[in-house]
Write a protein that holds these residues in place. Sequence first.
Motif, PDB file in Angstrom:
ATOM      1  N   THR A   1       0.837  -1.204   0.000  1.00 37.16           N
ATOM      2  CA  THR A   1       0.000   0.000   0.000  1.00 37.16           C
ATOM      3  C   THR A   1       0.869   1.250   0.000  1.00 37.16           C
ATOM      4  O   THR A   1       0.610   2.216  -0.706  1.00 37.16           O
TER       5      THR A   1
ATOM      6  N   ASP B   1       1.026   7.561  -0.016  1.00 36.16           N
ATOM      7  CA  ASP B   1       0.839   6.273  -0.675  1.00 36.16           C
ATOM      8  C   ASP B   1       1.004   6.370  -2.190  1.00 36.16           C
ATOM      9  O   ASP B   1       0.722   5.430  -2.919  1.00 36.16           O
TER      10      ASP B   1
ATOM     11  N   ASN C   1      -3.220  -4.916   1.880  1.00 40.30           N
ATOM     12  CA  ASN C   1      -3.176  -5.729   0.664  1.00 40.30           C
ATOM     13  C   ASN C   1      -2.727  -7.167   0.913  1.00 40.30           C
ATOM     14  O   ASN C   1      -2.295  -7.854  -0.010  1.00 40.30           O
TER      15      ASN C   1
END
Length: 465
Positions: A316, A326, A354
């Motif tokens: 991320t 990010d 993720n």
Amino acid sequence: MKDKIKNIISIISFILLTVFIILLININILPIKYLIPIIIFLLILEVLGIYLINYKKENKVLYIISIIILSLNILIGLTGTISIINIDNILNSTFNKDIVSSTEFYLVTSKENNVTYNKLTKSTNINYYKYSKNIDLAKTKLGSFNYIETTNALLEVLAIKQNNKLLLIDKNNYLVLFNDTSLNKKDYKIIQKIRIVTKEKRNSKVEGSYNIYIGGRDFTRSLMDFNMLITVNNKTHKILLTSIPRDYYVDVVGYNTKDSFEFMGLLGDEVSMKSLANLLDTPINNKVTLYTDGLVETVDKIGGIEFCSNEAFYTTHSLVQGTYVDNGNKLYVRKGCQELNGIETLTVSRERKNITGGDSARQRNCRQIAMKIIEKVLKTINPTNYNEVIGSFDGLYETNINKETMTNLVKGLMEGKYNVEEQELAGTGSRAKIRLNTVEDFVMIPNTDSVNEIKERIKSVLNEK
């Protein structure tokens, strides 16, 4: 003249090597399986060198060999003695001295407020954030004003802009507040900075079994992103790693409220440590605080680590240190094992969105990273590079553990004595007030059965004979 030179070289070699061996034994950093062979090898060299240099028959070859051996011993004795003195200084400064810590406080107001610190009077109202660590010391150092307690720093900062209020708050909470989307840092200014320095006596007790609280702080050094309890039994050579989710919602000791371990970090390591001890009904006297901004340099200095993933994912966060941004270059982690450098290790350690399992998987990855760093260090460390390897951890951590406890643990790990087990506290996702009742967000409500089971396992490891 030749006999005089022989005697001088022999004496210097013997004295330096003897001093080195005595210091090597006294510093107590090497396991017996390394220490004894090193001492035997050095003594054999010394005896051989002295024997050859005093050989009765004249022999140029033997004389040259003896000079080389004794010169080598002089070099080993001299450099070894200097290295051990340096290592001992590092160990003493890290694990023997009183723990000195500092907290920075800011006096914040609206950008539009023309007041300066020098214009304040004793009747000036100054709101202070109750839950700042060392706030009473900060108030004393700032001066005699009309102090008003507040328990919601976010609301107070919002009120500053409207009413030109003054707020005394510690740097950690300040950094967290100004990451809030409802605030614009440009609307505020700091009119006074105060630094509070405190000194704490180091725990000098050496125990057969004990707990160590590991708290990993984010790059702001305020929020506690990683929490772990390490239970060590030196008698049975067992180590139990207990992971605590950062969103675990528990009673905050001394504050009559609940909060997550992440935001409990704002109150200092001691509060997190006492709250965890209360939750698990176990004594915790030792702590290690890890700093993510030191992780990058440490991993790079030891040449990177191997990380193994059971799934492929993109991180991320970007490969950028010291930011929540990010955007930018993301790291692709493939399924299986791969080498990671410092910034890649930091990025993986932050990942929870993720990967399958969320924060629980993140905690497992952090445990793996910690173990991989230890494994890499144990593989690479030796008497010639001990000073450099130990120095690579500078800036990564602070601890109250004493020298003897740490050296005994490191020696045991180097010998491969310990059997390491892992466990993790479980819970159920929910929403509740966090950051000391200022914001509602995701929390993990502890699973009672999980807490009780883990309590018993910790107690069992501590009490085994």
